[in-house]
Design an enzyme around this catalytic site. Structure first.
Site, PDB file in Angstrom:
ATOM      1  N   GLU A   1      -5.937  -9.849   1.246  1.00  0.00           N
ATOM      2  CA  GLU A   1      -4.748 -10.274   0.517  1.00  0.00           C
ATOM      3  C   GLU A   1      -5.126 -11.272  -0.587  1.00  0.00           C
ATOM      4  OE1 GLU A   1      -1.736  -9.166   0.679  1.00  0.00           O
ATOM      5  OE2 GLU A   1      -1.835  -7.875   2.438  1.00  0.00           O
TER       6      GLU A   1
ATOM      7  N   ILE B   1     -13.228 -14.066   3.176  1.00  0.00           N
ATOM      8  CA  ILE B   1     -14.169 -12.974   2.942  1.00  0.00           C
ATOM      9  C   ILE B   1     -13.402 -11.730   2.535  1.00  0.00           C
ATOM     10  CG2 ILE B   1     -15.868 -11.431   4.020  1.00  0.00           C
ATOM     11  CD1 ILE B   1     -16.621 -13.791   5.852  1.00  0.00           C
ATOM     12  N   GLY B   2     -13.867 -11.080   1.479  1.00  0.00           N
ATOM     13  CA  GLY B   2     -13.295  -9.816   1.034  1.00  0.00           C
ATOM     14  C   GLY B   2     -14.372  -9.011   0.335  1.00  0.00           C
TER      15      GLY B   2
ATOM     16  N   CYS C   1      -4.549 -15.363   2.071  1.00  0.00           N
ATOM     17  CA  CYS C   1      -4.966 -14.215   2.877  1.00  0.00           C
ATOM     18  C   CYS C   1      -3.821 -13.624   3.688  1.00  0.00           C
ATOM     19  CB  CYS C   1      -6.134 -14.580   3.798  1.00  0.00           C
ATOM     20  SG  CYS C   1      -7.567 -15.235   2.912  1.00  0.00           S
TER      21      CYS C   1
END
Length: 225
Positions: free
Chosen positions: A81, A146-147, A176
């Site tokens: 997100e 983290i993405g 997120c």
């Protein structure tokens, strides 16, 4: 030289505009798709204030209208997100060929979390995961997001660790998409911590977790790599 370890080029950059770093990542990925024998890369840098949304993320988690906003906002190809980047937050973009590691995205996410957890342990702190969520927490506060995106098993995007940033920008979003857990920073637990110190620790943790030999290359130019 460490036998049987893959080489990974460490590029320590300073403050880089998000769109420039984004284009730079794509160029590194394209080169490795065309030539899988190239070394992996770990880019460490900071961004000026910017909001990014993952591919399938909703604008409902923005507390402002992105169409008429003064804030820089980008929808990008990573998962996850909305999040926020700003100075004194350390951002890491690993460009890894997972064919040389494990072709498993869940494994890769857990490895990135381990890098953060091991880094924080250097300061006598016990960071942790939360089941079914991605990221790293410290005393109920999320300190790292983290993405990732993977193309033909080449990774891009990565992690952001709040070292000593101004967290005000997070108040304009639901970070997120998690409504019940606040965002925090290492500076809340380690007074006088510096980004330069964490750069060193996170690079060491990355090398240990992924079992790579880092080759440091310091430059401020993202356009000539």
């Amino acid at each position: 030289m460490i036998p049987n370890r893959r080489y990974c080029v460490l590029k320590n950059l300073k403050l880089v505009k998000y769109t420039e770093a984004w284009a730079y990542q794509r160029s590194l990925v394209d080169k490795r798709i065309n030539n899988p024998n190239l070394n992996d890369v770990l880019v460490l840098l900071e961004h000026p204030p910017v909001y990014t949304l993952g591919t399938g993320s909703t604008v409902d988690f923005l507390k402002f209208d992105p169409q008429v906003s003064e804030f820089e906002v980008h929808r990008i190809e990573r998962g996850g997100e909305v999040t926020y980047h700003c100075p004194n937050q350390l951002v890491g973009y690993p460009i890894l060929n997972l064919r040389y590691y494990q072709q498993d995205l869940h494994w890769y996410l857990r490895q990135l979390e381990a890098v953060i957890i091991n880094t924080v342990a250097n300061y006598g702190l016990k960071a942790y995961r939360i089941p079914d969520l991605t990221g790293v927490w410290l005393e109920e506060k999320k300190i790292a997001a983290i993405g990732i995106k993977v193309r033909r098993w080449i990774t891009m995007h990565g992690f952001s660790l709040n070292v000593c940033p101004d967290l005000t920008g997070f108040q304009r979003i639901v970070p997120c998409g998690i409504v019940d857990r606040p965002v925090g920073s290492l500076a809340e637990f380690v007074p006088h911590i510096t980004l330069d110190r964490v750069r060193v620790d996170i690079a060491k943790a990355f090398a240990e977790v992924f079992q790579v030999k880092l080759i440091e290359e310091i430059s401020s130019d993202t356009g000539k790599k």
